[in-house]
Motif scaffolding. Structure first.
Motif, PDB file in Angstrom:
ATOM      1  N   LYS A 193      62.548 -41.495 129.903  1.00 54.53           N
ATOM      2  CA  LYS A 193      63.711 -42.229 129.708  1.00 54.53           C
ATOM      3  C   LYS A 193      64.968 -41.387 129.662  1.00 54.53           C
ATOM      4  O   LYS A 193      66.056 -41.576 130.252  1.00 54.53           O
ATOM      5  N   VAL A 194      65.060 -40.122 128.726  1.00 57.41           N
ATOM      6  CA  VAL A 194      66.261 -39.484 128.593  1.00 57.41           C
ATOM      7  C   VAL A 194      66.475 -38.619 129.935  1.00 57.41           C
ATOM      8  O   VAL A 194      67.621 -38.587 130.203  1.00 57.41           O
ATOM      9  N   GLU A 195      65.402 -38.162 130.550  1.00 53.00           N
ATOM     10  CA  GLU A 195      65.901 -37.406 131.831  1.00 53.00           C
ATOM     11  C   GLU A 195      66.313 -38.259 132.862  1.00 53.00           C
ATOM     12  O   GLU A 195      67.328 -37.923 133.604  1.00 53.00           O
ATOM     13  N   ALA A 196      65.990 -39.594 132.947  1.00 51.88           N
ATOM     14  CA  ALA A 196      66.274 -40.757 133.686  1.00 51.88           C
ATOM     15  C   ALA A 196      67.525 -40.792 133.558  1.00 51.88           C
ATOM     16  O   ALA A 196      68.565 -41.039 134.514  1.00 51.88           O
ATOM     17  N   ASN A 197      68.247 -41.099 132.253  1.00 50.89           N
ATOM     18  CA  ASN A 197      69.735 -41.197 132.046  1.00 50.89           C
ATOM     19  C   ASN A 197      70.288 -40.113 132.426  1.00 50.89           C
ATOM     20  O   ASN A 197      71.417 -40.347 133.064  1.00 50.89           O
ATOM     21  N   ARG A 198      70.000 -39.070 132.026  1.00 53.67           N
ATOM     22  CA  ARG A 198      70.757 -37.651 132.482  1.00 53.67           C
ATOM     23  C   ARG A 198      70.866 -37.618 134.081  1.00 53.67           C
ATOM     24  O   ARG A 198      71.963 -37.173 134.557  1.00 53.67           O
ATOM     25  N   ALA A 199      69.813 -37.806 134.557  1.00 54.37           N
ATOM     26  CA  ALA A 199      69.927 -37.835 136.240  1.00 54.37           C
ATOM     27  C   ALA A 199      71.101 -38.966 136.617  1.00 54.37           C
ATOM     28  O   ALA A 199      71.661 -38.567 137.725  1.00 54.37           O
ATOM     29  N   SER A 200      70.996 -39.992 136.021  1.00 54.50           N
ATOM     30  CA  SER A 200      71.817 -41.333 136.408  1.00 54.50           C
ATOM     31  C   SER A 200      73.154 -40.656 136.196  1.00 54.50           C
ATOM     32  O   SER A 200      74.241 -40.865 136.855  1.00 54.50           O
ATOM     33  N   VAL A 201      73.475 -40.040 135.128  1.00 56.61           N
ATOM     34  CA  VAL A 201      74.619 -39.628 134.379  1.00 56.61           C
ATOM     35  C   VAL A 201      75.284 -38.722 135.776  1.00 56.61           C
ATOM     36  O   VAL A 201      76.514 -38.530 136.083  1.00 56.61           O
ATOM     37  N   ARG A 202      74.404 -37.604 136.079  1.00 55.76           N
ATOM     38  CA  ARG A 202      74.806 -36.618 137.138  1.00 55.76           C
ATOM     39  C   ARG A 202      75.151 -37.427 138.576  1.00 55.76           C
ATOM     40  O   ARG A 202      76.127 -37.025 139.179  1.00 55.76           O
ATOM     41  N   LEU A 203      74.415 -38.262 138.853  1.00 54.03           N
ATOM     42  CA  LEU A 203      74.591 -39.095 140.093  1.00 54.03           C
ATOM     43  C   LEU A 203      75.953 -39.741 140.082  1.00 54.03           C
ATOM     44  O   LEU A 203      76.796 -40.031 140.840  1.00 54.03           O
ATOM     45  N   GLU A 204      76.385 -40.341 138.825  1.00 52.52           N
ATOM     46  CA  GLU A 204      77.668 -41.210 138.519  1.00 52.52           C
ATOM     47  C   GLU A 204      78.796 -40.211 138.560  1.00 52.52           C
ATOM     48  O   GLU A 204      79.801 -40.530 139.299  1.00 52.52           O
ATOM     49  N   LEU A 205      78.803 -39.060 137.944  1.00 56.19           N
ATOM     50  CA  LEU A 205      79.711 -38.201 137.965  1.00 56.19           C
ATOM     51  C   LEU A 205      79.896 -37.794 139.312  1.00 56.19           C
ATOM     52  O   LEU A 205      81.249 -37.447 139.721  1.00 56.19           O
ATOM     53  N   GLN A 206      78.947 -37.431 140.267  1.00 59.02           N
ATOM     54  CA  GLN A 206      79.189 -36.983 141.308  1.00 59.02           C
ATOM     55  C   GLN A 206      79.837 -38.158 142.225  1.00 59.02           C
ATOM     56  O   GLN A 206      80.627 -37.640 143.089  1.00 59.02           O
ATOM     57  N   ALA A 207      79.518 -39.168 142.121  1.00 57.16           N
ATOM     58  CA  ALA A 207      80.219 -40.275 143.065  1.00 57.16           C
ATOM     59  C   ALA A 207      81.870 -40.230 142.414  1.00 57.16           C
ATOM     60  O   ALA A 207      82.748 -40.693 143.271  1.00 57.16           O
ATOM     61  N   ASP A 208      82.011 -40.236 141.116  1.00 54.90           N
ATOM     62  CA  ASP A 208      83.452 -39.911 140.858  1.00 54.90           C
ATOM     63  C   ASP A 208      84.070 -38.748 141.666  1.00 54.90           C
ATOM     64  O   ASP A 208      85.122 -38.796 142.071  1.00 54.90           O
ATOM     65  N   TYR A 209      83.401 -37.498 141.524  1.00 55.12           N
ATOM     66  CA  TYR A 209      83.778 -36.269 142.183  1.00 55.12           C
ATOM     67  C   TYR A 209      84.137 -36.701 143.765  1.00 55.12           C
ATOM     68  O   TYR A 209      85.120 -36.183 144.248  1.00 55.12           O
ATOM     69  N   LEU A 210      83.257 -37.336 144.160  1.00 60.20           N
ATOM     70  CA  LEU A 210      83.069 -37.646 145.886  1.00 60.20           C
ATOM     71  C   LEU A 210      84.529 -38.573 146.159  1.00 60.20           C
ATOM     72  O   LEU A 210      85.208 -38.457 147.038  1.00 60.20           O
ATOM     73  N   ALA A 211      84.692 -39.423 145.040  1.00 60.93           N
ATOM     74  CA  ALA A 211      85.774 -40.212 145.044  1.00 60.93           C
ATOM     75  C   ALA A 211      87.087 -39.506 144.994  1.00 60.93           C
ATOM     76  O   ALA A 211      88.296 -39.652 145.830  1.00 60.93           O
ATOM     77  N   GLY A 212      87.211 -38.454 144.392  1.00 61.93           N
ATOM     78  CA  GLY A 212      88.152 -37.486 144.232  1.00 61.93           C
ATOM     79  C   GLY A 212      88.330 -36.647 145.453  1.00 61.93           C
ATOM     80  O   GLY A 212      89.582 -36.591 146.038  1.00 61.93           O
TER      81      GLY A 212
END
Ligand SMILES: [Zn+2]
Length: 293
Positions: A193-212
């Motif tokens: 669960k912790v790893e899955a959440n961390r991977a999700s954070v990476r993916l979401e921050l990357q979507a923010d980065y790509l929006a930038g």
């Protein structure tokens, strides 16, 4: 933000008012907290649907609701619809060009506007989940009422903050095309669960980065920013950080439960994408140690 005379996207399904309406979602205390969490940009639909209790994807990609009577056009809502379609068009113009520069082809996603409730290839979703992207049908789902929530409930006003929402969801499509989604699928499949959440954070921050990154090229080509626009997007990124939303909803922060990143992280990565315009730099979100994000 300036729309100029740029055209609306042609890849739009405007389904407002013809889908099944939300039948008064009843939320208990716990439900209310969850709804607040889900109000963030692009909560993973699989998670959202799990929480909303709508079960598994139904494999009905692209299936249309039968058209109901069209609702009366509200001029303010029509303005928001036009804005969203032009911004979606901007994402197509800019990502098509960036993919071309990299020797790739941008397969355009579809913008699906709805009101209340919608069937996607990822299952049935309530507007309460906020805008989301469904990888199964390559569609970005937005209920325009979310813009009002941004302004009133999330303290994130401003038209460019709305454009950032659209660009973030399109960012999820871009990362699917670039092959980043598989890291998250792998982490989820591991059952940790912790790893899955961390991977999700990476993916979401990357979507923010790509929006930038998108905003970087939009500004370069169209000079579409007004003074204060970047601040309004950064403010939105701040207001929808997991830590901020958690504090508002329960008064304390649970880092292991983060799935989108903290306010500081969301601002940082949007800004970095905007400052650099470096598409390849998106790999950092999966290359760096988690604590360095
Ligand atoms: Zn997202």
């Amino acid at each position: 933000m300036r729309l100029g005379d740029r055209s609306e996207s042609e890849n739009v399904e405007d389904d407002r008012g013809s889908g099944p309406r939300a039948g008064g979602l009843v939320l208990g205390g716990g439900g209310l907290v969850l709804a607040l969490f889900l109000m963030v940009l692009g909560v993973d639909p699989r998670q959202a649907l799990q929480v909303v209790g709508r079960g598994q994807p139904q494999g009905q990609a692209g299936q249309q609701q039968p058209g109901g009577p069209p609702r009366q056009a509200d001029p303010e809502e029509e303005k928001e619809a036009h804005f969203t379609k032009v911004i979606f068009g901007d994402t197509e113009r800019i990502w098509t060009e960036e993919f071309r520069k990299a020797g790739k082809t941008y397969a355009k996603p579809t913008l699906h506007l709805y009101s209340g409730m919608v069937d996607s290839a990822c299952g049935q979703a309530e507007a309460a989940v906020g805008p989301f992207y469904c990888p199964g049908d390559s569609k970005v789902y937005i209920d325009l009422a979310f813009y009002q929530d941004m302004q009133k409930k999330l303290n994130a006003p401003g038209d460019f903050a709305r454009a950032y929402v659209v660009a973030h969801e399109v960012g999820h499509h871009v990362q699917k095309l670039l092959g980043y989604t598989k890291y998250v699928d792998r982490a989820r499949a591991s059952g940790d669960k912790v790893e899955a959440n961390r991977a999700s954070v990476r993916l979401e921050l990357q979507a923010d980065y790509l929006a930038g990154v998108w905003a970087h090229y939009g500004q370069e080509q169209y000079k579409f920013l007004d003074p204060g626009d970047i601040d309004s997007a950064l403010n939105a990124a701040f207001e929808i950080g997991d830590d901020r939303l958690q504090k508002k909803s329960r008064g304390y922060v649970v880092p292991d439960a983060f799935t989108h990143g903290t306010s500081k992280q969301r601002m940082k990565w949007f800004k970095q994408g905007f400052d650099t315009g470096d598409v390849k730099g998106a790999s950092k979100l999966f290359d760096l140690d988690y604590d360095a994000l």
